[in-house]
Design a protein around this motif. Structure first.
Motif, PDB file in Angstrom:
ATOM      1  N   SER A   1      14.348   7.663  56.177  1.00  0.00           N
ATOM      2  CA  SER A   1      14.101   7.606  57.617  1.00  0.00           C
ATOM      3  C   SER A   1      15.384   7.234  58.325  1.00  0.00           C
ATOM      4  O   SER A   1      16.038   6.265  57.959  1.00  0.00           O
ATOM      5  N   ARG A   2      15.744   8.014  59.339  1.00  0.00           N
ATOM      6  CA  ARG A   2      16.956   7.667  60.088  1.00  0.00           C
ATOM      7  C   ARG A   2      16.619   6.740  61.251  1.00  0.00           C
ATOM      8  O   ARG A   2      17.288   5.754  61.483  1.00  0.00           O
ATOM      9  N   GLY A   3      15.532   7.047  61.949  1.00  0.00           N
ATOM     10  CA  GLY A   3      15.209   6.274  63.153  1.00  0.00           C
ATOM     11  C   GLY A   3      14.012   5.353  62.998  1.00  0.00           C
ATOM     12  O   GLY A   3      13.659   4.646  63.939  1.00  0.00           O
TER      13      GLY A   3
ATOM     14  N   HIS B   1      10.769   6.340  62.187  1.00  0.00           N
ATOM     15  CA  HIS B   1       9.429   6.921  62.347  1.00  0.00           C
ATOM     16  C   HIS B   1       8.815   7.352  61.012  1.00  0.00           C
ATOM     17  O   HIS B   1       7.624   7.115  60.777  1.00  0.00           O
ATOM     18  N   THR B   2       9.615   7.935  60.148  1.00  0.00           N
ATOM     19  CA  THR B   2       9.097   8.310  58.821  1.00  0.00           C
ATOM     20  C   THR B   2       8.721   7.040  58.043  1.00  0.00           C
ATOM     21  O   THR B   2       7.744   7.029  57.292  1.00  0.00           O
TER      22      THR B   2
ATOM     23  N   VAL C   1      13.327  15.959  59.437  1.00  0.00           N
ATOM     24  CA  VAL C   1      14.259  17.069  59.659  1.00  0.00           C
ATOM     25  C   VAL C   1      15.271  16.605  60.700  1.00  0.00           C
ATOM     26  O   VAL C   1      14.893  16.128  61.783  1.00  0.00           O
ATOM     27  N   LEU C   2      16.544  16.720  60.341  1.00  0.00           N
ATOM     28  CA  LEU C   2      17.630  16.290  61.236  1.00  0.00           C
ATOM     29  C   LEU C   2      18.596  17.455  61.396  1.00  0.00           C
ATOM     30  O   LEU C   2      19.226  17.870  60.420  1.00  0.00           O
TER      31      LEU C   2
ATOM     32  N   GLY D   1      17.937  20.551  61.715  1.00  0.00           N
ATOM     33  CA  GLY D   1      17.530  21.689  60.889  1.00  0.00           C
ATOM     34  C   GLY D   1      17.702  21.477  59.398  1.00  0.00           C
ATOM     35  O   GLY D   1      17.509  22.403  58.608  1.00  0.00           O
TER      36      GLY D   1
ATOM     37  N   VAL E   1       8.857  15.592  58.333  1.00  0.00           N
ATOM     38  CA  VAL E   1       8.559  15.075  59.674  1.00  0.00           C
ATOM     39  C   VAL E   1       9.530  15.752  60.635  1.00  0.00           C
ATOM     40  O   VAL E   1      10.747  15.680  60.438  1.00  0.00           O
TER      41      VAL E   1
ATOM     42  N   GLY F   1       6.760  14.571  64.323  1.00  0.00           N
ATOM     43  CA  GLY F   1       7.485  13.309  64.462  1.00  0.00           C
ATOM     44  C   GLY F   1       7.537  12.802  65.893  1.00  0.00           C
ATOM     45  O   GLY F   1       6.628  13.044  66.697  1.00  0.00           O
TER      46      GLY F   1
ATOM     47  N   ASP G   1      23.500  12.568  69.919  1.00  0.00           N
ATOM     48  CA  ASP G   1      22.207  13.090  69.460  1.00  0.00           C
ATOM     49  C   ASP G   1      21.327  13.440  70.668  1.00  0.00           C
ATOM     50  O   ASP G   1      20.666  14.475  70.698  1.00  0.00           O
TER      51      ASP G   1
ATOM     52  N   ILE H   1      20.029  17.122  71.054  1.00  0.00           N
ATOM     53  CA  ILE H   1      18.588  17.384  70.920  1.00  0.00           C
ATOM     54  C   ILE H   1      18.026  17.907  72.241  1.00  0.00           C
ATOM     55  O   ILE H   1      17.151  18.765  72.261  1.00  0.00           O
TER      56      ILE H   1
HETATM   57  C1  LIG Z   1      19.790  13.538  65.039  1.00  0.00           C
HETATM   58  C2  LIG Z   1      18.426  14.165  65.082  1.00  0.00           C
HETATM   59  C3  LIG Z   1      18.265  15.515  64.845  1.00  0.00           C
HETATM   60  C4  LIG Z   1      16.990  16.106  64.864  1.00  0.00           C
HETATM   61  N1  LIG Z   1      16.864  17.433  64.606  1.00  0.00           N
HETATM   62  C5  LIG Z   1      15.638  18.007  64.611  1.00  0.00           C
HETATM   63  C6  LIG Z   1      15.472  19.391  64.317  1.00  0.00           C
HETATM   64  O1  LIG Z   1      16.429  20.111  64.051  1.00  0.00           O
HETATM   65  N2  LIG Z   1      14.228  19.909  64.365  1.00  0.00           N
HETATM   66  C7  LIG Z   1      13.125  19.141  64.650  1.00  0.00           C
HETATM   67  O2  LIG Z   1      12.018  19.671  64.667  1.00  0.00           O
HETATM   68  N3  LIG Z   1      13.248  17.815  64.901  1.00  0.00           N
HETATM   69  C8  LIG Z   1      14.467  17.242  64.888  1.00  0.00           C
HETATM   70  N4  LIG Z   1      14.618  15.905  65.146  1.00  0.00           N
HETATM   71  C9  LIG Z   1      13.422  15.105  65.364  1.00  0.00           C
HETATM   72  C10 LIG Z   1      13.091  14.241  64.156  1.00  0.00           C
HETATM   73  O3  LIG Z   1      12.702  15.029  63.061  1.00  0.00           O
HETATM   74  C11 LIG Z   1      12.003  13.248  64.550  1.00  0.00           C
HETATM   75  O4  LIG Z   1      12.511  12.451  65.609  1.00  0.00           O
HETATM   76  C12 LIG Z   1      11.572  12.346  63.440  1.00  0.00           C
HETATM   77  O5  LIG Z   1      10.460  11.605  63.884  1.00  0.00           O
HETATM   78  C13 LIG Z   1      12.691  11.407  63.015  1.00  0.00           C
HETATM   79  O6  LIG Z   1      12.242  10.609  61.943  1.00  0.00           O
HETATM   80  P1  LIG Z   1      12.956   9.237  61.575  1.00  0.00           P
HETATM   81  O7  LIG Z   1      12.748   8.307  62.755  1.00  0.00           O
HETATM   82  O8  LIG Z   1      12.248   8.770  60.376  1.00  0.00           O
HETATM   83  O9  LIG Z   1      14.407   9.527  61.319  1.00  0.00           O
HETATM   84  C14 LIG Z   1      15.852  15.312  65.156  1.00  0.00           C
HETATM   85  C15 LIG Z   1      16.028  13.936  65.420  1.00  0.00           C
HETATM   86  C16 LIG Z   1      17.289  13.371  65.377  1.00  0.00           C
HETATM   87  C17 LIG Z   1      17.446  11.893  65.673  1.00  0.00           C
END
Ligand SMILES: Cc1cc2nc3c(=O)[nH]c(=O)nc-3n(C[C@H](O)[C@H](O)[C@H](O)COP(=O)(O)O)c2cc1C
Length: 178
Positions: free
Chosen positions: A10-12, A14-15, A60-61, A63, A90, A127, A138, A142
């Motif tokens: 998980s980066r942020g 949510h996962t 997914v970050l 793509g 996610v 997500g 970001d 985004i």
């Molecule tokens: C840097 C970044 C890039 C992302 N790129 C995509 C993407 O390409 N496609 C998508 O559907 N969601 C994208 N997202 C949305 C994330 O998949 C979504 O916010 C997810 O809940 C993040 O999970 P995390 O909080 O566990 O990292 C992106 C989010 C971030 C922060």
């Protein structure tokens, strides 16, 4: 009692929250669940013998998946495949119904191309958009993606697209994997 390990990246956060809810639902349903992030799993090791079922989730970050995800499933393919297993991704794109299915979510297809691990079970989870929490680059990037895909572009928006009832159902489902 069926014991389930939820591995996640998980980066942020949510996962991680999804993993935590899965653990709660599995416990409520009479199983036993533990969660472990991939950094801990890789550096401290996993006692695979303690678990009957393993699930692994990643966001997914841009793509893609964080390289730690593909590295982990490549290194631990044998252990993952040794018991009932599931992969969930996610993404915000999964807010769109036709992209919320395994067949319709191209990031799931991408995972299957990149991963030598062949999960027995797959799940797509929507997500969270959290512009205020994201660093400015970001946020900017985004927002561009969202503009092209008819998503939210208000940079104060915090929108949780996760269907938490569906997360509960997935948790219960994990207990039935054989
Ligand atoms: C840097 C970044 C890039 C992302 N790129 C995509 C993407 O390409 N496609 C998508 O559907 N969601 C994208 N997202 C949305 C994330 O998949 C979504 O916010 C997810 O809940 C993040 O999970 P995390 O909080 O566990 O990292 C992106 C989010 C971030 C922060």
């Amino acid at each position: 009692m069926t014991s389930v390990l939820i591995l996640y990246m998980s980066r942020g956060g949510h996962t991680a929250r999804i993993a935590r809810r899965l653990c709660e639902h599995i416990d409520d349903a009479g199983g036993r669940a533990e969660m472990m992030d991939l950094v801990e799993a890789e550096h401290e090791g996993v006692d695979w013998s303690r678990y009957d079922v393993v699930a692994l989730g990643a966001p997914v970050l841009y793509g893609k998946y964080d390289k730690s995800v593909i590295e982990f499933v490549t290194r631990h393919r044998t252990q993952l495949e040794a018991k009932p297993n599931s992969f969930f991704n996610v993404s915000v794109v999964a807010r769109v119904p036709e992209k919320s299915t395994v067949a319709g979510n191209r990031y799931m297809q991408k995972f299957l191309q990149l991963s030598p691990w062949r999960p027995r079970d797959l799940k797509v989870i929507a997500g969270k958009v959290d512009y205020p929490a994201w660093p400015w680059l970001d946020r900017f990037m985004i927002r561009l993606i969202m503009r092209m895909t008819n998503g939210p572009t208000d940079t104060t928006a915090v929108i949780d697209y996760t269907n938490w009832d569906d997360v509960r159902a997935y948790g219960t489902h994990l207990l039935t994997l054989r």
